[in-house]
Each structure stands twice: as C-alpha cells, then as structure tokens.
Design a protein around this motif. Structure first.
Motif, PDB file in Angstrom:
ATOM      1  N   ASP A 153       0.996  -1.413   0.079  1.00 26.79           N
ATOM      2  CA  ASP A 153      -0.014  -0.005  -0.021  1.00 26.79           C
ATOM      3  C   ASP A 153       0.527   0.955   0.216  1.00 26.79           C
ATOM      4  N   ALA A 200       1.194   4.293  -3.255  1.00 26.94           N
ATOM      5  CA  ALA A 200       0.414   5.555  -2.750  1.00 26.94           C
ATOM      6  C   ALA A 200       1.808   6.312  -2.610  1.00 26.94           C
ATOM      7  N   TRP A 210      -4.700   6.482  -7.644  1.00 29.84           N
ATOM      8  CA  TRP A 210      -4.764   4.555  -7.006  1.00 29.84           C
ATOM      9  C   TRP A 210      -6.636   4.361  -7.000  1.00 29.84           C
ATOM     10  N   THR A 267      -2.199   9.064   6.488  1.00 32.52           N
ATOM     11  CA  THR A 267      -1.236   9.689   4.763  1.00 32.52           C
ATOM     12  C   THR A 267      -1.473  11.187   5.161  1.00 32.52           C
ATOM     13  N   ARG A 299      -4.516  14.508  -3.556  1.00 24.93           N
ATOM     14  CA  ARG A 299      -5.232  13.601  -3.187  1.00 24.93           C
ATOM     15  C   ARG A 299      -4.865  12.462  -4.242  1.00 24.93           C
ATOM     16  N   TYR A 300      -4.116  10.673  -3.822  1.00 27.94           N
ATOM     17  CA  TYR A 300      -3.927  10.034  -4.196  1.00 27.94           C
ATOM     18  C   TYR A 300      -4.704   9.191  -4.754  1.00 27.94           C
ATOM     19  N   VAL A 301      -6.080   8.894  -4.041  1.00 25.64           N
ATOM     20  CA  VAL A 301      -6.870   7.362  -4.397  1.00 25.64           C
ATOM     21  C   VAL A 301      -8.394   8.122  -5.004  1.00 25.64           C
TER      22      VAL A 301
END
Length: 756
Positions: free
Chosen positions: A597, A601, A626, A637, A647-649
C-alpha cells in the motif's frame, strides 16, 4: 347525443389529418351543412383531384358548382390546379367551394384574387371555419368523431405530443456549473426529485385502465421509465415505490393521482388523472400550433420573395428545429440568453440553422429561401417575441434545465468520457477481486468489471502493479486453503447460511454458484474447475501462477503490467518503509501488505512528478491515481497528502457514477431529440419550481463572468476533489432496481447470485 368538441382538439386533429380521412370527414361534414343537394362524385380519379390530395364533389342542383376537399398546404396552387383539371375534363365550373384542413390567412382576399384570376367564384372554408361550425349540429360532431378523432388519441398519453419535430469544456459554463453543484450536493433537492419521479411515474402508467383491468406493479413502472431514460434509474428506483403510494393518497397535492390496488399490489391511472393528462396535452399541442401560426404570420408580414404557403411551413419547421439544436448544443448558455432581457446577439444560432437545413435536406435555391425565412422568424422570436413564443421558449428552457439536472446533457457525458481517456489508474487488488467475484452475474450487474472495461474502452491506461498481482494470487491461495481444510467435505451439502459466513469473497462466489440452480450448465462442477477459469488449479501454489494470472488479467481487463522495480524507481524507498511501518497495524501486522500500500500510494506521486502532471495543467485534473475502495489508510497518509497538495486515491464509485450509470454521448443526444421536445419533457418542466430553475441560471451567469483561465482552474480543482471524495454517497442499482451502497457492491453482487 355527441359531446361538444373543444376547438383546440379540432385544430390538433386538422393539423395531423391525412388526405383520405379528411376527404371522408368533408363528405359527412359538408353534407350535413348543405343538405341533400350535396352529391359526392364518388372517387379519387374524378376529373379534378387525385387520390393524394382529396376529391371533388358536385352540387346536383347546380352542375356548375363544385366542392374540393384537400389537406394541401399550398391553398392557392391547389385551387388553380383544381380549376384547370375540371376544364381539361370538359367541365365548366362557375363556383368552387374549397374545404381545407389548413388555416388560410386573409381568405377573403385570396378568394377575391383567385376569382378574378380564374373567372370562377372561389369560396374557401378553412380550418377556422370547421372549428367554428363542427359543433353546429350532431352530424358535424359525429363526422369528426368518426373520421378525425383518432388523430387526437395520443393526447391521452403522457409523452406523445411533440413541441418540436424531431477546450470546449472551459469555453461553455455547462461543465463548471454541473461540477460545482455536484460537489456541493449531498442529499439533493428532494422536493424537485419527488416531482420528477411523480411525473415519470404518471407517464409510465399511461395505458393502464382500472375498468379494463390493466394494472402495473412498481417494477413494470420502473422498467417503462428506464427503457426510455436509462440514465435516471439511480434517481427513480430508490423513490418510485414510495412516490406511487404517496400519489395514491387523497392528501396528495391536487388529489389522488394514482389508484393503488393493494390486493394485487399494483397501480393504474384513475379516470380523473387520464382526463387531466388529456387536457394538459391538448393545451401543449395547441401551443405548438399557435407558435407555428405565429411563425407563419411573421413570414407573411415580411412578404419575402418566393415564400409561398409550402415554403412558409418549411421555414417554420426549420426554425423550430433550430431552437431545439440551440438547446441541444448550448443549452445552459441559450437558456441564460433567453432569460436576460438585455442580452446581445446569440451568434451560434446561425450554426444551428445551417444544421437544421441540412437535416431537412434543403439546399440550393430552396434552402436559401427557407433559410432566409427561418432566420427572419428566429430573429423575431429571440429579440421581439410574441406571447405564445415566449411561453414556448420558457417551457423549452425549463425542460433543458431539468434534463441537465438529470445528467443527460451530452457535453457533460463528453467531458467525463474525455477525462477518462487521460487516466493512468493503478487498479487496486480489491477491485480485481471484486471483478472476479462477478463471474456468474448477468452482464448489466457486473459493476466492477463494467467499470474497468468501460474505462479501458474510453482510453484509460489501467495498470496491474506487481504487488497487486501478488495479492490477487494470495487471495486465491487463501480461498483454496479454506476450501480444502474446512469445506471440501461438506460441499455437496452446501446451503446459503453456510456459504454466507465464509470469509473470502471469491470462495463465496463459488459456493453461491454451486447452490444456484438457475445457472444450469454454467454451474461449476468443482472447486478446481472454478479456479481453472482464472488460472490452472494444478499450478495455483507454484511460481508459474503469477504469470498465468497476469496474462489472464491483462487480456480480460486490458491491464498493463508494471513491476515492483518500476514502482520503486520513482519513489524514495526510505519513505516507503517509514509509511509501511505506520500502516502495519491497519493490515493486522502484515508488513508485506502494508508495504504494498505504501509503495502504491507514493508511486502515484512519483509518476505525477515524472509525467510533469504537477507542473503542467489540464482541466481534467491529475491523470495518475490509485483506483481503490481502500479507505482505512487515508487517515495515516494525511501528512503525505498535505506535502504533495493533492490526494492519491480515486474512488471506483466516481467512475461508476459518471460512466456506467450515465448514457453514452450518442444516447444523451437521442434523449434530447426524443424526450426533450416531447410532452413528457414539458410535463417534467411544469413540475420544476421556478426557484430551482433560477438557481441554475444564476450559476450560469456566475460561471460566464469568470475568466476562462480561472474557470479552467476551478474545473480541475473540483474534478480532483470529486475523484477522491469519500464523503460523497453514490448509489448503484442492479437490473432488478434494488439499491446498494457502492461501498458494498461486491457483497450485493454475491446476494444476486443466490436468487434461488
């Protein structure tokens, strides 16, 4: 005694009447007015008229007097040809009564001019005359009911009457307004939503009749709605049953609108509702005719060269189609333009006019004449409108605004599809496992699979990272251990209660399929046979399983493989290890899963930097994400998100909501061509509160006032927030209309399998 016929109903029937039925009506109607001396000459090849245009009749008392019935638009031309044909046939007409379904403006002047020209006394009885005299006696009403009434049957059906015959994302405000509302909206305007659902339900119940025993249950009502408007299923399905029951109450505004037969658990329209629908439809169809008449008056007053009755009608039809195209192509801006009394020129109307002329196949000299006429009409409508035209445009504006709120605006669909084509998505193991678990579902219910496949078809680059591949294979291995150690001995005695308590989703998929008789030959014969659909069972616990599974996933979901080395090349490994330690307790002490994970990320940020996403600009926002429903790690995070200012998700729900739950761009445009100008659209527009419409238009004004660069930045900011907004609640529906939270899509998918 026949009931008196409303004049508007007569006008609508005359507008739609065809040659033969109108001829038969003319015989019955004029016979009643003229008495026994009126003698039909009996036919279609009668020496003065042909089968297409109507028939000629003679007055037996005065052989030089003839009667012509016709639905032709070109009144003067038809009269000239009739007199010419009579003389060619050896007859000497002295008087011609011309009965037409059309409305002839200044008929007295036309009569005088033609009488002088042809040396025949011309007497015109047009549509206005018929409206005025059809109720003079019972014979006239009977003639109408027998020969023309069927042309108004559609008025009893909601959704049939026609009002009209059938980057860019930054320059127009539509995308910005929609995204702003989507970001701010959490529960929605229930008052408006309920009104929309009520109108759709009434339309779907058209054709029901309690006296005839024709009743629909709520699932049939939903099916009829979504057949025509698939994009509104998520809006309608959760509320439909409740709204049907509400409409069956005497406390419903305006009185009970629906009959609820509780014994059969079904619904229908009562007589009072059917009558009210017919009255409203009559009013709307009458408005259409009034608008066409207004257009014709404008053209007649302008006295354009070459503009006869036929060209006037064509110019009116082209003008109407041009208005529809203006809403279809630039709906919010056009609605805003109509709302502003001091607005300047609406320049793109000429582009819409050109497109309308092409659709009607009008080119050359005819296209030039009709185009000039249509343009004259449009300028009058837009800058000096008359009362029927203003009412007409107001209804179209509200219909557009409503379709906009229902997410059927073609430019919104185009925006999200183009944005998807820019994505680079690391697909999470949870999404792949869910996609595998949908193996036995019907095609429309494979939400995770369909989301991945649709994204790939639109050009998104879907990435299968090596750590994700490892987790998928380990999930299958864990399922195999569970089966062999605890379930193999009881497989043949399996039931739902045992299956639902199994801890692994893919294993539950197999068990549900084993006890589902509806699968027939598709039912898995054994656990090894089930696993063999994804990779060879005999190699599941060997190293070769990783290659076998990789190849299957690449081919099945159009995934592209990226190794752990590739991921590690764009990250700081020290930061990966530090983050993995923080995430270890989230993964129940499994450092391998925690590191996977952490690597994914941080690789998102690394690739954004390498691809210069952080230093360049796109109104679609960041491309690399992701794709996962994993949310437990987000609170651990926050510092990384803050340091990277993004953000990354990406939530899978975002893609599902804007791709799989929305129609295609082509389907959206078909909605505009069919529903938008129909009575269904007008009924919906009637139910849209003026406050709601004004709010949308106010948002358009604010968006238009923004500098294009500023608007582009805001669009980018909003879409990135929407992609990763875990507070936004979407709903998804299977093809049976049940409602699910998308956070539990996989479990819902399993429950659909056990319909036994």
């Amino acid at each position: 005694m026949a009931e008196r016929i409303h004049g508007d109903v007569v006008r609508i029937a005359l507008d739609k009447a065809e040659g033969f039925p109108f001829e038969r009506f003319a015989v019955a109607f004029y016979s009643a007015l003229m008495g026994a001396s009126f003698v039909p000459m009996g036919g279609i090849k009668d020496g003065g008229a042909d089968a297409r245009d109507g028939s000629i009749y003679a007055d037996s008392g005065r052989s030089e007097t003839y009667y012509q019935a016709s639905v032709e638009i070109d009144t003067e031309g038809k009269i000239r040809r009739t007199v010419e044909r009579l003389r060619e046939f050896g007859r000497d007409p002295r008087t011609l009564f011309y009965l037409t379904s059309q409305t002839v403006k200044y008929s007295d002047r036309v009569e005088r001019d033609l009488s002088d020209e042809l040396d025949v006394t011309i007497i015109i009885r047009d549509g206005d005359y018929i409206v005025a005299h059809v109720n003079d006696d019972q014979a006239g009403r009977v003639a109408f009911n027998e020969h023309l009434r069927h042309y108004t049957d559609f008025l009893r059906s909601v959704g049939s009457s026609r009002l009209i015959s059938t980057s860019k994302h930054v320059k127009n405000p539509a995308v910005f307004v929609f995204l702003s509302q989507e970001l701010e909206r959490r529960s929605g305007n229930e008052k408006l939503v309920n009104s929309v659902v009520d109108a759709l339900a009434l339309w779907a119940l058209e054709g029901t009749d309690p006296d005839a025993g024709i009743l629909y249950d709520s699932s049939t009502v939903l099916e009829k709605i979504t057949d025509q408007l698939p994009s509104v299923q998520a809006l309608v399905a959760p509320r439909l049953r409740q709204r049907l029951e509400a409409m069956s109450s005497r406390r419903y505004k305006g009185g009970r609108a629906v009959n609820w037969h509780q014994k059969d658990n079904s619904f229908c329209l009562p007589y009072e509702t059917r009558l009210r629908i017919e009255e409203e439809n009559t009013a709307d169809e009458t408005l259409r005719l009034e608008v066409l008449t207004s257009f014709s008056d404008r053209l007649r007053e302008a006295q354009l060269s070459g503009m006869g009755d036929v060209r006037r009608r064509q110019a009116g039809d082209v003008a109407l189609r041009t208005l529809q195209l203006a809403f279809e192509r630039n709906g919010l801006e056009f609605s805003s333009f109509l709302r502003e009394s001091d607005a300047g020129d609406y320049s793109t109307i000429t582009d819409c006019l050109a497109a309308a002329l092409r659709e009607f196949g009008l080119g050359g000299k005819a296209g030039s004449v009709v185009g000039d006429g249509a343009f004259l009409v449009l300028r009058g409508v837009l800058y000096d409108s008359r009362e029927p035209e203003r009412l007409y445009l107001q209804r179209l504006s509200r219909t557009y605004a409503l379709l906009f709120t229902l997410n059927t605006e073609p430019r919104l669909i185009d925006f999200f599809q183009e944005m998807t084509g820019e994505f680079r998505l690391y697909v999470g193991s949870d999404q792949i496992v869910r996609a595998l678990s949908e193996h036995y579902l019907n095609e429309p219910d494979r939400m995770s699979r369909n989301t991945l496949l649709m994204a790939a078809q639109l050009g998104a680059k879907l990435i299968l990272a090596e750590p994700v591949l490892e987790e998928v294979v380990h999930h299958l291995r864990a399922c195999d251990f569970e089966y062999r150690n605890h379930l193999a001995e009881v497989d043949e005695y399996m039931n739902f209660e045992i299956a639902r308590n199994v801890p692994h989703i893919v294993l539950r998929t197999y068990l549900y399929a084993r006890i589902n008789p509806s699968l027939g030959a598709r039912k898995p014969k054994s656990w090894p046979a089930f696993v063999n659909q994804f990779c060879g069972y005999d190699e599941l616990h060997r190293t070769s399983a990783f290659d076998a599974m990789r190849q299957y996933l690449e081919l099945k979901f159009s995934l592209r493989f990226e190794s752990s080395d590739d991921l590690e090349s764009v990250v700081d490994l020290g930061k990966v290890d530090a983050l993995a330690e923080k995430l270890a307790h989230v993964k129940r002490g499994d450092l391998r899963l925690a590191r996977n994970d952490a690597l994914l990320a941080l690789a998102v940020y690394g690739h954004r930097k390498n691809r210069r996403e952080t230093s360049s600009f796109s109104e679609f926002g960041y491309a690399t994400w992701w794709l996962t429903s994993e949310s437990a790690i987000l609170k651990h995070t926050r510092e990384i998100v803050a340091a990277n200012r993004a953000r990354y998700v990406m939530r899978p729900d975002f893609l599902l909501n804007f791709l799989t739950l929305s129609p295609s761009g082509a389907a959206a445009r078909e909605t505009f061509k069919s529903v938008f100008p129909s009575l269904l659209g007008v009924r919906l527009a009637r139910r849209m509160h003026s406050e709601t419409f004004n709010e949308i238009m106010d948002a358009v004004v604010e968006a238009e006032e923004l500098d294009e660069a500023r608007r582009a930045v805001e669009i980018s900011r909003i879409v990135d927030r929407l992609k990763s907004d875990f507070t936004r609640q979407y709903t998804a529906l299977g093809n049976n209309g049940s409602v699910n939270s998308l956070d539990s899509v996989a479990e819902e998918a399993e429950f659909k399998r056990q319909q036994i």
